[in-house]
Design an enzyme around this catalytic site. Structure first.
Site, PDB file in Angstrom:
ATOM      1  N   SER A  71       4.601  12.668  -1.225  1.00  0.00           N
ATOM      2  CA  SER A  71       3.700  12.341  -2.331  1.00  0.00           C
ATOM      3  C   SER A  71       4.441  12.316  -3.660  1.00  0.00           C
ATOM      4  CB  SER A  71       2.524  13.336  -2.328  1.00  0.00           C
ATOM      5  OG  SER A  71       1.473  12.871  -3.141  1.00  0.00           O
ATOM      6  N   ASP A 123      -1.403   8.977   1.572  1.00  0.00           N
ATOM      7  CA  ASP A 123      -0.572  10.056   1.044  1.00  0.00           C
ATOM      8  C   ASP A 123       0.033  10.935   2.141  1.00  0.00           C
ATOM      9  OD1 ASP A 123      -0.163  12.881  -0.170  1.00  0.00           O
ATOM     10  OD2 ASP A 123      -0.474  11.604  -1.926  1.00  0.00           O
TER      11      ASP A 123
END
Length: 307
Positions: free
Chosen positions: A64, A188
């Site tokens: 991320s 993500d």
């Protein structure tokens, strides 16, 4: 490391790819950068402390926002990377990445049906701050993780278009759109592996520095308010794999978890944590993490990672 995917295809996807030639020879030093949105500014301070201490990575692994920070240092594993990151972070809260009025964001949701922000400004920002276009051209081997929607599995990017890989790792559900790479769509990487220590071990790292955003430094407690229920559940999901990876470390692997320098008594479990556009505290987070991590590194024995 015992990985979580159950099918042979998932296991093959999560395993190192010898054909890529990107695995560092063991023993190797790895920087592992976790996810955490705007709190990822802490990792910039940690990187500054590491690089000033003369600690250069042989491998960088990110999730991320840790993929954003990690790819910049993998492109330029020197103190100059911190300046580039500081400039990038100064633009994350501007430059159209997470800006826009409530009306504009609602318009994006209406048009897309799935997310508040376009990924185009973040892509442009990455392309501006990185000297290469492909992962295999980085100065240091780098991998980032994303969550495959079709296979419900983690996917590791170690080659191919750099911006696609990092955007896939950063595609926070509801905020940014899923990223299509090839025939799959990705969200993500923090959904499947928020602090990927186990990946660094699997790739041969024996000296690992964990850069994290401060959440794991705060103990969890039972929720008392409605919004805390989801927040506590999310934190359990984030932390359990990291805890397992740490418990499963081989005896010849040393892991150093750098401190964020977060203020004692800083609010936890409040609605303030849900404000993902909190970039106004970036400079303070960088400096606090730098000071705390510098003290931590200076206290390490000379034979325990500090060269």
């Amino acid at each position: 490391m015992r990985d979580s995917p159950d099918t042979a295809a998932q296991q093959a996807d999560a395993a190192p790819n010898p054909a890529s030639g990107r695995e560092p020879a063991s023993p190797a030093r790895a920087f592992v950068l976790g996810g955490g949105g705007a709190l990822g500014a802490h990792e910039v301070g940690m990187l500054k402390a590491l690089l000033e201490a003369g600690l250069r990575p042989d491998l960088v692994v990110g999730t991320s926002v840790g993929a954003i920070n990690g790819v910049v240092v993998a492109a330029d594993p020197a103190c100059s990377a911190v300046d580039r990151l500081a400039d990038l972070w100064s633009k994350l809260g501007h430059a159209g990445v997470f800006t826009g009025s409530l009306l504009e964001r609602l318009g994006t949701v209406v048009r897309s049906g799935t997310h508040l922000h376009s990924a185009a400004p973040l892509r442009a920002l990455l392309e501006t701050h990185l000297p290469v276009d492909r992962l295999e051209d980085l100065a240091v081997p780098f991998q980032c993780v994303a969550s495959s929607i079709e296979r419900a599995a983690e996917h590791w990017f170690d080659e191919g278009p750099l911006a696609d890989a990092v955007l896939a790792s950063c595609a926070v559900p509801g905020l940014l759109p899923p990223v299509r790479v090839g025939d799959e769509h990705y969200l993500d990487g923090g959904l499947v592996n928020s602090i990927p220590v186990g990946r660094a071990v699997a790739l041969g790292a024996r000296e690992i520095y964990v850069l994290q955003v401060g959440r794991i430094e705060s103990p969890l407690s039972p929720p008392r308010l409605p919004w805390q229920v989801a927040m506590v559940a999310f934190e359990i999901a984030r932390r359990h794999r990291f805890a397992r990876d740490m418990a499963d470390l081989p005896p010849d692997v040393a892991v150093y978890v750098l401190p964020s320098g977060a203020l004692v008594g800083e609010p936890r479990g409040t609605l303030r944590q849900l404000r993902y556009r909190r970039f106004g505290e970036t400079a303070q987070r960088i400096e606090r993490a730098y000071a705390a991590s510098s003290r931590y590194l200076s206290a390490l024995p000379l034979d325990s990672g500090r060269r």
